[in-house]
Design a protein around this motif. Structure first.
Motif, short mmCIF file in Angstrom:
data_model
loop_
_atom_site.label_atom_id
_atom_site.label_comp_id
_atom_site.label_asym_id
_atom_site.label_seq_id
_atom_site.Cartn_x
_atom_site.Cartn_y
_atom_site.Cartn_z
N ILE A 11 0.85 -1.20 0.00
CA ILE A 11 0.00 0.00 0.00
C ILE A 11 0.89 1.25 0.00
N GLN A 12 1.95 1.23 0.78
CA GLN A 12 2.88 2.36 0.81
C GLN A 12 3.55 2.55 -0.55
N MET A 13 3.85 1.43 -1.22
CA MET A 13 4.43 1.51 -2.56
C MET A 13 3.43 2.11 -3.54
N ALA A 14 2.19 1.67 -3.46
CA ALA A 14 1.14 2.21 -4.33
C ALA A 14 0.96 3.71 -4.06
N ASP A 15 0.99 4.09 -2.79
CA ASP A 15 0.88 5.51 -2.43
C ASP A 15 2.03 6.32 -3.01
N ARG A 16 3.23 5.74 -2.97
CA ARG A 16 4.39 6.45 -3.51
C ARG A 16 4.24 6.67 -5.02
N LEU A 17 3.78 5.64 -5.71
CA LEU A 17 3.60 5.78 -7.15
C LEU A 17 2.51 6.83 -7.44
N CYS A 18 1.47 6.85 -6.62
CA CYS A 18 0.44 7.88 -6.76
C CYS A 18 1.03 9.27 -6.51
N ARG A 36 9.64 -5.32 -11.64
CA ARG A 36 10.99 -5.65 -11.16
C ARG A 36 11.83 -4.40 -10.90
N GLU A 37 11.75 -3.43 -11.82
CA GLU A 37 12.50 -2.20 -11.65
C GLU A 37 12.09 -1.48 -10.37
N TYR A 38 10.79 -1.44 -10.12
CA TYR A 38 10.30 -0.74 -8.93
C TYR A 38 10.68 -1.50 -7.66
N ALA A 39 10.63 -2.83 -7.74
CA ALA A 39 11.03 -3.66 -6.59
C ALA A 39 12.50 -3.43 -6.25
N LEU A 42 13.05 0.13 -4.74
CA LEU A 42 12.60 0.28 -3.36
C LEU A 42 13.10 -0.83 -2.44
N GLN A 43 13.88 -1.73 -3.00
CA GLN A 43 14.48 -2.83 -2.24
C GLN A 43 13.44 -3.69 -1.53
N VAL A 44 12.46 -4.15 -2.31
CA VAL A 44 11.43 -5.05 -1.79
C VAL A 44 11.32 -6.27 -2.69
N ASN A 45 10.61 -7.25 -2.20
CA ASN A 45 10.36 -8.47 -2.97
C ASN A 45 9.49 -8.14 -4.18
N THR A 46 9.75 -8.81 -5.30
CA THR A 46 8.99 -8.58 -6.52
C THR A 46 7.50 -8.87 -6.32
N ASN A 47 7.18 -9.86 -5.50
CA ASN A 47 5.77 -10.16 -5.23
C ASN A 47 5.06 -9.00 -4.54
N THR A 48 5.78 -8.31 -3.66
CA THR A 48 5.21 -7.14 -2.98
C THR A 48 4.94 -6.03 -3.98
N ALA A 49 5.89 -5.80 -4.88
CA ALA A 49 5.70 -4.80 -5.92
C ALA A 49 4.52 -5.17 -6.82
N ALA A 52 1.32 -4.19 -5.27
CA ALA A 52 1.09 -2.74 -5.40
C ALA A 52 0.54 -2.42 -6.79
N TYR A 53 1.13 -2.99 -7.82
CA TYR A 53 0.68 -2.75 -9.18
C TYR A 53 -0.73 -3.31 -9.41
N ASP A 54 -1.00 -4.49 -8.86
CA ASP A 54 -2.34 -5.07 -8.97
C ASP A 54 -3.38 -4.15 -8.33
N GLN A 55 -3.03 -3.60 -7.16
CA GLN A 55 -3.95 -2.70 -6.47
C GLN A 55 -4.21 -1.45 -7.30
N LEU A 56 -3.16 -0.88 -7.86
CA LEU A 56 -3.32 0.31 -8.69
C LEU A 56 -4.11 0.01 -9.96
N ALA A 57 -3.93 -1.17 -10.50
CA ALA A 57 -4.70 -1.56 -11.69
C ALA A 57 -6.18 -1.73 -11.32
N ARG A 58 -6.46 -2.35 -10.17
CA ARG A 58 -7.85 -2.49 -9.71
C ARG A 58 -8.49 -1.12 -9.46
N ASP A 59 -7.68 -0.19 -8.97
CA ASP A 59 -8.17 1.17 -8.70
C ASP A 59 -8.22 2.02 -9.98
N GLU A 60 -7.82 1.43 -11.10
CA GLU A 60 -7.83 2.07 -12.41
C GLU A 60 -6.94 3.31 -12.46
N VAL A 61 -5.78 3.21 -11.80
CA VAL A 61 -4.78 4.27 -11.84
C VAL A 61 -3.75 3.95 -12.92
#
Length: 117
Positions: A11-18, A36-39, A42-49, A52-61
């Motif tokens: 969620i914090q990653m999605a907020d940052r992209l927003c 992968r680039e974003y992961a 931000l030094q996080v696991n690719t699954n976590t990234a 975040a992208y799935d959430q933003l896609a669901r939110d139509e961002v």
């Protein structure tokens, strides 16, 4: 990026992209970093990234162009602004007012602090 404990990392990653969309770093239909680039950035696991992208896609961002990556959906900036304003007015402002009452502050104090900023 330093993550806080009050929200899930994705969620914090999605907020940052927003935030980056709001600041104009990414315009409508602009390509954003790959998952992968974003992961890595931000030094996080690719699954976590990916979450975040799935959430933003669901939110139509953002939207995905198969084989090309993710892009900012037209109108995303206004959508984010509308959602954030609503959140501020409904969640943050009531807490601010409560604290102001407890501390004996009024709107004049807030206006003065705003002007000095």
């Amino acid at each position: 990026m330093t993550f806080s404990n009050d929200k899930a990392i994705y969620i914090q990653m999605a907020d940052r992209l927003c935030d980056e969309i709001l600041s104009g770093k990414y315009e409508d239909d602009a390509r954003i970093p790959s998952v992968r680039e974003y992961a890595v950035l931000l030094q996080v696991n690719t699954n976590t990234a990916m979450k975040a992208y799935d959430q933003l896609a669901r939110d139509e961002v953002i939207y995905n162009k198969r084989g090309l990556g993710y892009f900012v959906k037209p109108g995303a900036k206004e959508q984010i602004l509308t959602a954030r304003r609503k959140e501020f007015l409904e969640e943050h402002l009531p807490e601010l007012f409560r604290n102001m009452k407890l501390l004996g502050l009024d709107i004049k104090d807030v206006v003065k602090a705003w002007e000095e900023q």
